[in-house]
Every structure is written in C-alpha cells, then in structure tokens.
Design a protein around this motif. Structure first.
Motif, PDB file in Angstrom:
ATOM      1  N   ARG A  82       0.834  -1.207   0.000  1.00  0.00           N
ATOM      2  CA  ARG A  82       0.000   0.000   0.000  1.00  0.00           C
ATOM      3  C   ARG A  82       0.871   1.260   0.000  1.00  0.00           C
ATOM      4  NH1 ARG A  82      -4.379  -1.563   4.671  1.00  0.00           N
ATOM      5  NH2 ARG A  82      -2.627  -0.983   5.977  1.00  0.00           N
ATOM      6  N   TYR A  83       0.540   2.155  -0.901  1.00  0.00           N
ATOM      7  CA  TYR A  83       1.228   3.437  -1.021  1.00  0.00           C
ATOM      8  C   TYR A  83       0.645   4.403  -0.003  1.00  0.00           C
ATOM      9  CZ  TYR A  83       2.596   7.923  -3.059  1.00  0.00           C
ATOM     10  OH  TYR A  83       3.098   9.188  -3.259  1.00  0.00           O
ATOM     11  N   LEU A  84       1.516   5.070   0.752  1.00  0.00           N
ATOM     12  CA  LEU A  84       1.073   6.051   1.745  1.00  0.00           C
ATOM     13  C   LEU A  84       0.932   7.400   1.058  1.00  0.00           C
ATOM     14  CD1 LEU A  84       3.437   4.867   4.615  1.00  0.00           C
ATOM     15  CD2 LEU A  84       0.998   4.370   4.330  1.00  0.00           C
ATOM     16  N   LYS A  85      -0.293   7.773   0.781  1.00  0.00           N
ATOM     17  CA  LYS A  85      -0.574   8.997   0.023  1.00  0.00           C
ATOM     18  C   LYS A  85      -0.120  10.243   0.769  1.00  0.00           C
ATOM     19  CE  LYS A  85      -4.901   7.828  -0.334  1.00  0.00           C
ATOM     20  NZ  LYS A  85      -6.316   7.793  -0.655  1.00  0.00           N
ATOM     21  N   ASP A  86      -0.455  10.312   2.033  1.00  0.00           N
ATOM     22  CA  ASP A  86      -0.037  11.447   2.848  1.00  0.00           C
ATOM     23  C   ASP A  86      -0.061  11.023   4.306  1.00  0.00           C
ATOM     24  OD1 ASP A  86      -2.768  11.813   3.849  1.00  0.00           O
ATOM     25  OD2 ASP A  86      -3.190  12.694   1.907  1.00  0.00           O
ATOM     26  N   PRO A  94      -3.937   0.556  -1.902  1.00  0.00           N
ATOM     27  CA  PRO A  94      -3.391  -0.721  -2.386  1.00  0.00           C
ATOM     28  C   PRO A  94      -2.899  -0.612  -3.825  1.00  0.00           C
ATOM     29  CG  PRO A  94      -5.778  -0.824  -2.247  1.00  0.00           C
ATOM     30  CD  PRO A  94      -5.367   0.494  -1.668  1.00  0.00           C
ATOM     31  N   ILE A  95      -1.671  -1.058  -4.058  1.00  0.00           N
ATOM     32  CA  ILE A  95      -1.093  -1.039  -5.403  1.00  0.00           C
ATOM     33  C   ILE A  95      -1.069  -2.451  -5.975  1.00  0.00           C
ATOM     34  CG2 ILE A  95       0.922  -0.437  -6.787  1.00  0.00           C
ATOM     35  CD1 ILE A  95      -0.658   1.964  -5.562  1.00  0.00           C
ATOM     36  N   PHE A  96      -0.640  -3.434  -5.159  1.00  0.00           N
ATOM     37  CA  PHE A  96      -0.743  -4.818  -5.615  1.00  0.00           C
ATOM     38  C   PHE A  96      -0.793  -5.774  -4.434  1.00  0.00           C
ATOM     39  CE2 PHE A  96       3.863  -4.698  -5.208  1.00  0.00           C
ATOM     40  CZ  PHE A  96       4.245  -6.002  -4.943  1.00  0.00           C
ATOM     41  N   TYR A  97      -1.246  -6.983  -4.733  1.00  0.00           N
ATOM     42  CA  TYR A  97      -1.433  -8.037  -3.748  1.00  0.00           C
ATOM     43  C   TYR A  97      -0.564  -9.235  -4.142  1.00  0.00           C
ATOM     44  CZ  TYR A  97      -5.723  -5.371  -2.908  1.00  0.00           C
ATOM     45  OH  TYR A  97      -6.626  -4.379  -2.654  1.00  0.00           O
ATOM     46  N   TYR A 138     -10.187   1.787  -7.151  1.00  0.00           N
ATOM     47  CA  TYR A 138     -10.130   1.019  -5.914  1.00  0.00           C
ATOM     48  C   TYR A 138      -8.858   1.273  -5.113  1.00  0.00           C
ATOM     49  CZ  TYR A 138     -14.169  -1.261  -7.864  1.00  0.00           C
ATOM     50  OH  TYR A 138     -15.406  -1.493  -8.392  1.00  0.00           O
ATOM     51  N   SER A 139      -7.891   1.919  -5.712  1.00  0.00           N
ATOM     52  CA  SER A 139      -6.687   2.276  -4.965  1.00  0.00           C
ATOM     53  C   SER A 139      -6.879   3.588  -4.210  1.00  0.00           C
ATOM     54  CB  SER A 139      -5.490   2.399  -5.913  1.00  0.00           C
ATOM     55  OG  SER A 139      -5.609   3.564  -6.702  1.00  0.00           O
ATOM     56  N   GLY A 140      -7.824   4.386  -4.651  1.00  0.00           N
ATOM     57  CA  GLY A 140      -8.030   5.685  -4.029  1.00  0.00           C
ATOM     58  C   GLY A 140      -7.131   6.770  -4.599  1.00  0.00           C
ATOM     59  N   GLU A 143      -5.808   8.301 -11.587  1.00  0.00           N
ATOM     60  CA  GLU A 143      -5.354   7.295 -12.546  1.00  0.00           C
ATOM     61  C   GLU A 143      -3.873   7.422 -12.899  1.00  0.00           C
ATOM     62  OE1 GLU A 143      -6.706   5.437 -16.820  1.00  0.00           O
ATOM     63  OE2 GLU A 143      -8.148   6.579 -15.640  1.00  0.00           O
ATOM     64  N   ASP A 144      -3.387   8.640 -13.122  1.00  0.00           N
ATOM     65  CA  ASP A 144      -1.983   8.829 -13.499  1.00  0.00           C
ATOM     66  C   ASP A 144      -1.032   8.404 -12.380  1.00  0.00           C
ATOM     67  OD1 ASP A 144      -2.697   9.780 -15.986  1.00  0.00           O
ATOM     68  OD2 ASP A 144      -2.668  11.886 -15.360  1.00  0.00           O
ATOM     69  N   GLU A 145      -1.359   8.803 -11.148  1.00  0.00           N
ATOM     70  CA  GLU A 145      -0.515   8.454 -10.009  1.00  0.00           C
ATOM     71  C   GLU A 145      -0.497   6.933  -9.803  1.00  0.00           C
ATOM     72  OE1 GLU A 145       0.185  10.087  -5.484  1.00  0.00           O
ATOM     73  OE2 GLU A 145      -1.849  10.166  -6.291  1.00  0.00           O
ATOM     74  N   TYR A 146      -1.664   6.306  -9.924  1.00  0.00           N
ATOM     75  CA  TYR A 146      -1.742   4.859  -9.773  1.00  0.00           C
ATOM     76  C   TYR A 146      -0.949   4.154 -10.871  1.00  0.00           C
ATOM     77  CZ  TYR A 146      -3.390   0.116  -9.830  1.00  0.00           C
ATOM     78  OH  TYR A 146      -3.426  -1.248  -9.855  1.00  0.00           O
ATOM     79  N   GLU A 147      -1.132   4.565 -12.116  1.00  0.00           N
ATOM     80  CA  GLU A 147      -0.442   3.913 -13.239  1.00  0.00           C
ATOM     81  C   GLU A 147       1.069   4.025 -13.107  1.00  0.00           C
ATOM     82  OE1 GLU A 147      -1.652   1.920 -15.518  1.00  0.00           O
ATOM     83  OE2 GLU A 147      -3.692   2.223 -14.777  1.00  0.00           O
ATOM     84  N   GLU A 148       1.556   5.153 -12.605  1.00  0.00           N
ATOM     85  CA  GLU A 148       2.996   5.322 -12.417  1.00  0.00           C
ATOM     86  C   GLU A 148       3.545   4.284 -11.440  1.00  0.00           C
ATOM     87  OE1 GLU A 148       5.998   8.582 -10.422  1.00  0.00           O
ATOM     88  OE2 GLU A 148       4.207   9.336 -11.462  1.00  0.00           O
ATOM     89  N   LEU A 149       2.807   4.028 -10.357  1.00  0.00           N
ATOM     90  CA  LEU A 149       3.235   3.023  -9.382  1.00  0.00           C
ATOM     91  C   LEU A 149       3.014   1.606  -9.911  1.00  0.00           C
ATOM     92  CD1 LEU A 149       1.806   4.786  -6.222  1.00  0.00           C
ATOM     93  CD2 LEU A 149       4.224   4.507  -6.798  1.00  0.00           C
TER      94      LEU A 149
END
Length: 167
Positions: A82-86, A94-97, A138-140, A143-149
C-alpha cells in the motif's frame, strides 16, 4: 416449535457466525509494517479450509522510491503493498497483492477470474500469485498516479524469490 428447539437452533447459528470471520484459520491477526529498505522479506503460507500450507520466506526488491512511502499489510496468506498517500491517511492505497494459494485454491481462482491473477511461481504444494486492483478507482489514487506506481510492479515481481522454511 418448542423453546428448547429454538435455543438449539440459536446456538448453532451463533457458533456458525462466530466461525465465519476473516481469521477463522491462520494466525488470527494482520500486521502492518512500513517498507524501510528496498529488499522486503516476509513469510507466507496458504490457508485452505482447516489446512495450513508450508511456510515460505519470500523476498522482493522494491524501487528505492518506495522505501518510506509504502507499507505492507500482512494477512498470513497475502501481502498487500500500500502506497502512503499522505501523513493524514490512516491506511495506504493498495497497489498490488501477493498471495500464497494451495493447488485447489489456485485452480479455483484462475477459473473464476482468468487473466486478473498472475502466477509468479509454484512449488509442489503452493502457488504464488499477484494481482492489482481491478481499476485505479479502488486504490483511491488518481489514474496517473496509480499507473505510475503500477507500472513498476512487474519489475518488483521479477525479483520474487520463495524459500521453504523447514520446521
């Protein structure tokens, strides 16, 4: 319906409901740890009905940019990266399982959702798979930030190693 029959039915229903929680099998507790170095080492094993699979030590190498920015939710048979947004966010995005499955669980999972779950490696008794959230929503994250990760996940998975822990 007699009172004693109702009491027996109520007792059976309570026992059934108490047994139906996410911790029915396995350690019973989840843990969350921050990613504090680029090599991540955790233990995984599958839980299939009343059977605990063999314990494996798994390791992955994450990008340096993930150190201090990610946490791992350890559920015994799965790790959620899980990426810590702030700092104000209590749980990460969640980025991957990464999951450990028995042979039967793997074939059931693949048959139910072909293409969403990717087999990383398997042994004689355990399959290791990974998957991403179905949609960036579902990651919260946007889209761009999620795709980069998410674009970095295949490199992380490429570093996957599993070693059985002998008891």
């Amino acid at each position: 319906m007699s009172l004693s029959f109702r009491i027996i039915l109520l007792g059976i229903a309570i026992v059934a409901l108490v047994g139906c929680n996410q911790y029915s099998f396995g350690s019973g507790e989840s843990s969350v740890e921050s990613v504090d170095q680029s090599t991540v080492v955790r233990e995984l094993q599958y839980f299939d009905n009343n059977t605990e699979g063999p314990l494996y030590e798994v390791s992955l190498t994450v990008p340096d940019g993930w150190v201090g920015e990610f946490e791992i939710l350890d559920r015994g048979n799965s790790l959620v990266f899980r990426y810590l947004k702030d700092e104000d966010t209590k749980t990460g995005a969640p980025i991957f399982y990464l999951e450990a499955l028995s042979n039967a669980q793997y074939w059931e999972q693949i048959g139910s959702y072909p293409g969403q779950y990717v087999n990383i490696a398997n042994t004689a008794d355990t399959y290791f798979i990974y998957h991403l959230p179905i949609d960036p929503f579902y990651s919260g994250l946007d889209e761009d930030e999620y795709e980069e990760l998410a674009d970095q996940v295949p490199d992380v998975i490429g570093s996957f190693e599993a070693v059985r822990v002998d008891d």
